[in-house]
Design a protein around this motif. Structure first.
Motif, PDB file in Angstrom:
ATOM      1  N   PRO A   1     -20.423  -3.067 -15.832  1.00 54.18           N
ATOM      2  CA  PRO A   1     -20.484  -1.656 -15.422  1.00 54.18           C
ATOM      3  C   PRO A   1     -20.090  -1.531 -13.951  1.00 54.18           C
ATOM      4  CG  PRO A   1     -22.551  -2.413 -16.405  1.00 54.18           C
ATOM      5  CD  PRO A   1     -21.738  -3.612 -16.150  1.00 54.18           C
ATOM      6  N   VAL A   2     -19.271  -0.545 -13.634  1.00 48.91           N
ATOM      7  CA  VAL A   2     -18.801  -0.366 -12.255  1.00 48.91           C
ATOM      8  C   VAL A   2     -19.612   0.760 -11.621  1.00 48.91           C
ATOM      9  CG1 VAL A   2     -16.822   0.050 -10.767  1.00 48.91           C
ATOM     10  CG2 VAL A   2     -16.510  -1.088 -12.991  1.00 48.91           C
ATOM     11  N   PRO A   3     -20.431   0.451 -10.623  1.00 46.35           N
ATOM     12  CA  PRO A   3     -21.284   1.477 -10.010  1.00 46.35           C
ATOM     13  C   PRO A   3     -20.481   2.656  -9.471  1.00 46.35           C
ATOM     14  CG  PRO A   3     -21.908  -0.729  -9.270  1.00 46.35           C
ATOM     15  CD  PRO A   3     -20.621  -0.874 -10.014  1.00 46.35           C
ATOM     16  N   ASP A   4     -21.058   3.838  -9.594  1.00 47.10           N
ATOM     17  CA  ASP A   4     -20.490   5.070  -9.020  1.00 47.10           C
ATOM     18  C   ASP A   4     -19.119   5.418  -9.594  1.00 47.10           C
ATOM     19  OD1 ASP A   4     -22.742   5.276  -7.284  1.00 47.10           O
ATOM     20  OD2 ASP A   4     -21.803   3.831  -5.934  1.00 47.10           O
ATOM     21  N   THR A   5     -18.837   4.974 -10.816  1.00 54.46           N
ATOM     22  CA  THR A   5     -17.598   5.338 -11.508  1.00 54.46           C
ATOM     23  C   THR A   5     -17.939   5.664 -12.959  1.00 54.46           C
ATOM     24  OG1 THR A   5     -16.971   3.181 -12.442  1.00 54.46           O
ATOM     25  CG2 THR A   5     -16.407   3.584 -10.123  1.00 54.46           C
ATOM     26  N   GLU A   6     -16.910   6.100 -13.694  1.00 54.82           N
ATOM     27  CA  GLU A   6     -17.057   6.332 -15.129  1.00 54.82           C
ATOM     28  C   GLU A   6     -16.858   5.053 -15.932  1.00 54.82           C
ATOM     29  OE1 GLU A   6     -14.789  10.118 -16.301  1.00 54.82           O
ATOM     30  OE2 GLU A   6     -13.875   9.536 -14.386  1.00 54.82           O
ATOM     31  N   PHE A   7     -16.522   3.959 -15.280  1.00 58.06           N
ATOM     32  CA  PHE A   7     -15.989   2.779 -15.957  1.00 58.06           C
ATOM     33  C   PHE A   7     -17.006   1.656 -16.181  1.00 58.06           C
ATOM     34  CE2 PHE A   7     -12.072   4.593 -14.265  1.00 58.06           C
ATOM     35  CZ  PHE A   7     -11.142   4.320 -15.261  1.00 58.06           C
ATOM     36  N   ALA A   8     -16.750   0.918 -17.264  1.00 57.19           N
ATOM     37  CA  ALA A   8     -17.279  -0.429 -17.440  1.00 57.19           C
ATOM     38  C   ALA A   8     -16.107  -1.299 -17.869  1.00 57.19           C
ATOM     39  CB  ALA A   8     -18.381  -0.483 -18.486  1.00 57.19           C
ATOM     40  N   GLY A   9     -16.076  -2.534 -17.390  1.00 58.39           N
ATOM     41  CA  GLY A   9     -15.005  -3.451 -17.752  1.00 58.39           C
ATOM     42  C   GLY A   9     -15.463  -4.427 -18.816  1.00 58.39           C
ATOM     43  N   ILE A  10     -14.549  -4.787 -19.713  1.00 59.42           N
ATOM     44  CA  ILE A  10     -14.816  -5.872 -20.662  1.00 59.42           C
ATOM     45  C   ILE A  10     -13.869  -7.010 -20.305  1.00 59.42           C
ATOM     46  CG2 ILE A  10     -15.811  -4.493 -22.510  1.00 59.42           C
ATOM     47  CD1 ILE A  10     -13.113  -4.406 -23.870  1.00 59.42           C
ATOM     48  N   TRP A  11     -14.470  -8.188 -20.065  1.00 51.84           N
ATOM     49  CA  TRP A  11     -13.731  -9.308 -19.492  1.00 51.84           C
ATOM     50  C   TRP A  11     -14.075 -10.618 -20.210  1.00 51.84           C
ATOM     51  CZ3 TRP A  11     -10.198  -7.592 -16.197  1.00 51.84           C
ATOM     52  CH2 TRP A  11     -10.438  -6.405 -15.514  1.00 51.84           C
ATOM     53  N   GLY A  12     -13.213 -11.600 -19.989  1.00 50.67           N
ATOM     54  CA  GLY A  12     -13.493 -12.957 -20.433  1.00 50.67           C
ATOM     55  C   GLY A  12     -13.508 -13.137 -21.932  1.00 50.67           C
ATOM     56  N   GLY A  13     -12.899 -12.227 -22.677  1.00 51.34           N
ATOM     57  CA  GLY A  13     -12.917 -12.343 -24.131  1.00 51.34           C
ATOM     58  C   GLY A  13     -12.218 -13.603 -24.599  1.00 51.34           C
ATOM     59  N   ALA A  14     -12.939 -14.434 -25.317  1.00 53.14           N
ATOM     60  CA  ALA A  14     -12.382 -15.694 -25.811  1.00 53.14           C
ATOM     61  C   ALA A  14     -12.984 -15.997 -27.175  1.00 53.14           C
ATOM     62  CB  ALA A  14     -12.691 -16.832 -24.838  1.00 53.14           C
ATOM     63  N   THR A  15     -12.134 -16.375 -28.114  1.00 52.28           N
ATOM     64  CA  THR A  15     -12.583 -16.731 -29.468  1.00 52.28           C
ATOM     65  C   THR A  15     -11.908 -18.044 -29.870  1.00 52.28           C
ATOM     66  OG1 THR A  15     -12.757 -14.390 -30.057  1.00 52.28           O
ATOM     67  CG2 THR A  15     -12.753 -15.976 -31.871  1.00 52.28           C
ATOM     68  N   ARG A  16     -12.685 -18.967 -30.417  1.00 51.88           N
ATOM     69  CA  ARG A  16     -12.105 -20.225 -30.881  1.00 51.88           C
ATOM     70  C   ARG A  16     -11.035 -19.942 -31.934  1.00 51.88           C
ATOM     71  NH1 ARG A  16     -14.255 -24.601 -28.779  1.00 51.88           N
ATOM     72  NH2 ARG A  16     -16.420 -24.624 -28.041  1.00 51.88           N
ATOM     73  N   GLU A  17      -9.966 -20.707 -31.888  1.00 46.78           N
ATOM     74  CA  GLU A  17      -8.791 -20.414 -32.714  1.00 46.78           C
ATOM     75  C   GLU A  17      -9.123 -20.322 -34.192  1.00 46.78           C
ATOM     76  OE1 GLU A  17      -4.170 -21.972 -33.244  1.00 46.78           O
ATOM     77  OE2 GLU A  17      -5.610 -23.130 -32.060  1.00 46.78           O
ATOM     78  N   GLU A  18      -9.988 -21.209 -34.688  1.00 47.54           N
ATOM     79  CA  GLU A  18     -10.286 -21.218 -36.118  1.00 47.54           C
ATOM     80  C   GLU A  18     -11.087 -20.007 -36.576  1.00 47.54           C
ATOM     81  OE1 GLU A  18     -13.394 -23.985 -34.141  1.00 47.54           O
ATOM     82  OE2 GLU A  18     -11.296 -23.369 -33.842  1.00 47.54           O
TER      83      GLU A  18
END
Length: 262
Positions: A189-206
């Protein structure tokens, strides 16, 4: 003004500020540049825009910024974050001339958090949860290192744990199968904004292509809405971009990190 243009304006005005680097330990200014230092020996260069600077001025800033980081022996790597919609004449050449190497270009994705808040049927045996304990965080970090094709780094895990200790709202989410982490991502969540970021998404290949990343994204979107955040943003690889587009996020620009190592 189109919706994508409105979202890009919100991105430039609300996120390209100190809000972009909440865990910075120091920030210096060089013209419009913000020279950020993080724990763990990492430097980061960003800016809201380059004030219409010429190629000559930009080349001078690159030299000066790198000299700043070279003067601090604790800094071992630097990322210069560029955006595709910026007017930045000569920047690519100046970065290459000073030893920076471009990494993969990603899409800047923005859209309503509500669009991502959907029910997703998980594969049998998969469960989602938010993690807060050191053992779980280290396991999550190791899995992400492996998926991103880098050596498993205790330093990366230590940096996440330092960030968790700040208690600044960041949330870490994982998907597990038989107690092994198969997918993970964080919400910022980004303080004092409308935004939240989604980061670091990683899924094992299988485990890809089975709705797990989609479900993990939905869980983070629900958490963002609970915190009063109405917009989601993410720098997305070509794995995650199509998923986010299908659920209402817009590709408003691109971002390419350039990396220097001591």
């Amino acid at each position: 003004m189109t919706l994508s243009e409105e979202l890009l304006m919100a991105y430039d005005q609300q996120l390209r500020t100190d809000a972009e680097t909440p865990s910075a330990i120091a920030v210096e200014r060089l013209g419009p540049l913000r020279l950020v230092s993080f724990a763990g020996g990492r430097g980061f260069v960003t800016y809201q825009d380059l004030d219409g600077a010429s190629a000559r001025t930009i080349a001078h800033w690159v030299v000066e910024a790198l000299a700043f980081y070279r003067s601090d022996p604790a800094i071992v790597r630097v990322e210069w974050k560029t955006r595709g919609h910026d007017h930045a004449p000569g920047l690519h050449k100046a970065l290459l001339d000073n030893g920076f190497e471009p990494d993969e270009t990603e899409s800047v994705m923005i859209g309503p958090a509500s669009a991502l808040n959907v029910d997703v049927q998980l594969p049998p045996g998969i469960s989602l949860r938010r993690v807060t304990e050191e053992r779980d965080i280290r396991a999550m970090s190791a899995m992400q290192d492996e998926v991103f094709g880098t050596d498993v780094s205790e330093g990366n895990a230590d940096a996440i744990l330092r960030r968790v200790a700040l208690d600044d709202g960041m949330e870490l989410w994982v998907a597990e199968h038989e107690r092994a982490i198969v997918s993970a991502g964080r919400l910022e969540p980004v303080p004092d904004t409308e935004f939240a970021g989604i980061w670091g998404g990683a899924t094992r290949e299988e485990w890809r292509g089975r709705g797990i990343y989609r479900a993990l994204t939905a869980a983070r979107a629900r958490a963002a809405l609970t915190l009063g955040k109405t917009l989601i943003h993410s720098d997305s690889t070509e794995y995650s971009r199509p998923i986010l587009e299908r659920y209402g996020l817009h590709r408003v620009s691109t971002t390419t990190p350039y990396r220097w190592r001591r």
